[in-house]
Design an enzyme around this catalytic site. Structure first.
Site, mmCIF file in Angstrom:
data_model
loop_
_atom_site.group_PDB
_atom_site.id
_atom_site.type_symbol
_atom_site.label_atom_id
_atom_site.label_comp_id
_atom_site.label_asym_id
_atom_site.label_seq_id
_atom_site.Cartn_x
_atom_site.Cartn_y
_atom_site.Cartn_z
ATOM 1 N NE ARG A 105 6.105 0.396 -3.674
ATOM 2 C CZ ARG A 105 6.494 1.701 -3.570
ATOM 3 N NH1 ARG A 105 7.836 1.534 -3.614
ATOM 4 N NH2 ARG A 105 5.987 2.788 -3.414
ATOM 5 C CB THR A 109 6.522 -4.159 4.612
ATOM 6 O OG1 THR A 109 6.054 -4.760 3.390
ATOM 7 C CG2 THR A 109 5.793 -4.540 5.796
ATOM 8 C CG ASP A 201 0.264 3.565 -8.100
ATOM 9 O OD1 ASP A 201 0.550 3.104 -6.811
ATOM 10 O OD2 ASP A 201 0.138 2.997 -9.146
ATOM 11 C CG ASP A 204 -3.611 3.664 -8.312
ATOM 12 O OD1 ASP A 204 -4.078 2.853 -8.407
ATOM 13 O OD2 ASP A 204 -3.110 4.085 -7.064
HETATM 14 O O1 LIG Z 1 10.539 -0.876 -6.810
HETATM 15 P P1 LIG Z 1 9.318 -1.060 -5.997
HETATM 16 O O2 LIG Z 1 9.484 -0.199 -4.554
HETATM 17 O O3 LIG Z 1 9.124 -2.469 -5.440
HETATM 18 O O4 LIG Z 1 8.225 -0.472 -6.557
HETATM 19 C C1 LIG Z 1 7.796 -0.442 -7.825
HETATM 20 C C2 LIG Z 1 6.722 -1.503 -8.328
HETATM 21 O O5 LIG Z 1 5.422 -0.872 -7.620
HETATM 22 C C3 LIG Z 1 4.484 -0.608 -8.735
HETATM 23 O O6 LIG Z 1 3.521 -1.699 -8.568
HETATM 24 P P2 LIG Z 1 2.187 -1.639 -7.772
HETATM 25 O O7 LIG Z 1 2.670 -2.257 -6.467
HETATM 26 O O8 LIG Z 1 1.869 -0.289 -7.307
HETATM 27 O O9 LIG Z 1 1.387 -2.607 -8.249
HETATM 28 P P3 LIG Z 1 0.444 -2.150 -9.478
HETATM 29 O O10 LIG Z 1 1.227 -2.335 -10.751
HETATM 30 O O11 LIG Z 1 -0.678 -3.434 -9.491
HETATM 31 O O12 LIG Z 1 -0.236 -0.921 -9.394
HETATM 32 C C4 LIG Z 1 5.679 -0.670 -9.817
HETATM 33 O O13 LIG Z 1 4.650 -0.975 -10.969
HETATM 34 C C5 LIG Z 1 6.127 -1.831 -9.630
HETATM 35 O O14 LIG Z 1 5.838 -3.006 -9.777
HETATM 36 O O1 LIG Z 2 6.801 6.469 -7.705
HETATM 37 C C1 LIG Z 2 6.412 5.026 -7.740
HETATM 38 C C2 LIG Z 2 6.871 3.891 -6.936
HETATM 39 C C3 LIG Z 2 6.387 2.696 -6.979
HETATM 40 N N1 LIG Z 2 5.256 2.445 -7.787
HETATM 41 C C4 LIG Z 2 4.803 3.692 -8.603
HETATM 42 O O2 LIG Z 2 3.739 3.439 -9.526
HETATM 43 N N2 LIG Z 2 5.359 4.940 -8.597
HETATM 44 MG MG LIG Z 3 0.689 0.826 -8.256
#
Ligand SMILES: O=P(O)(O)OC[C@H]1O[C@H](OP(=O)(O)OP(=O)(O)O)[C@H](O)[C@@H]1O
Ligand SMILES: O=c1cc[nH]c(=O)[nH]1
Ligand SMILES: [Mg+2]
Length: 210
Positions: A105, A109, A201, A204
């Site tokens: 994400r 944006t 997150d 993370d």
């Molecule tokens: O509903 P949204 O607003 O799209 O957010 C959710 C997304 O954000 C996080 O991923 P992230 O982008 O942090 O990637 P990661 O899994 O690599 O940490 C999560 O695991 C989802 O994929």
């Molecule tokens: O709260 C949140 C939103 C998006 N992605 C995450 O990992 N946590």
């Molecule tokens: Mg993430």
């Protein structure tokens, strides 16, 4: 018709989720709890798999008994955090096929950026379970489901740990045919698109980055 949103309110799920929310939970503890919860959520997500019967000979007699019908389930993990649910659900369905959608994400944006896509063949003939612990704006899950539909998937479920009302609404609008299974529906998103109260997150916390 299947419910669009299922909240798994089993006491074990809710208990484990509370300890995952704790900011002081270590990476190891967070990962272990997520794995344990994934077994319980996966059990619910797979509840309505199509069944048929087969003939089996018990030590006493022959009988007709239920078995899963059709092609093997496909599990699709949205990288990275989806992998935290994958191992547990794979334990429930060890012969499942597995796909990966790489999305992150954009922090400004809140739109998903795709970097990988590899899924099993014959998606049209398989129940597809999409895995991602977090449903926040719903932009990532909606994009992943669109990609899977373009690849042929027709019977899709979305399994997550935490959902925000905004994400549920986004999914309902974009993909009303995709049921969502989650452990909790939280209150809302903050101005940065994080779920409140949430757990931070997920990627993370699970991988110890940041
Ligand atoms: O509903 P949204 O607003 O799209 O957010 C959710 C997304 O954000 C996080 O991923 P992230 O982008 O942090 O990637 P990661 O899994 O690599 O940490 C999560 O695991 C989802 O994929
Ligand atoms: O709260 C949140 C939103 C998006 N992605 C995450 O990992 N946590
Ligand atoms: Mg993430």
């Amino acid at each position: 018709m299947t419910k669009h949103l299922t909240i798994v309110d089993h006491p074990l799920v809710q208990h484990k989720l509370t300890y995952m929310r704790d900011k002081d939970a270590s990476t190891g503890k967070f990962r272990r709890l997520l794995r344990e919860i994934s077994l319980l959520l996966g059990y619910e997500a797979l509840r309505d798999l199509p069944m048929t019967t087969t003939t089996v000979e018990t030590p006493l007699q022959e009988t007709e008994a239920p078995v899963l019908a059709g092609k093997k389930v496909a599990l699709v993990s949205i990288l990275r955090a989806g992998n935290g649910l994958l191992d547990g659900v794979l334990e429930l369905v060890p012969s499942a096929r597995v796909g990966f959608v790489g999305l992150y994400r954009d922090e400004e944006t809140l739109q998903p950026v795709q970097y990988y896509f590899k899924v099993p063949k014959d998606l049209a003939d398989r129940p597809v379970i999409v895995l991602d612990p977090m449903l926040a704006t719903g932009n990532s899950s909606a994009a992943a489901v669109t990609l899977l539909k373009e690849a042929g998937a027709r019977d899709i479920r979305f399994l997550c740990l935490l959902a925000a009302p905004e994400g549920v609404a986004r999914m309902k609008e974009a993909h009303p045919d995709v049921p969502i299974i989650t452990a909790a529906l939280d209150e809302r998103l903050n101005e940065k698109g994080y779920i409140l109260p949430g757990l931070g997150d997920a990627g993370d916390r699970m991988f110890g980055t940041k």
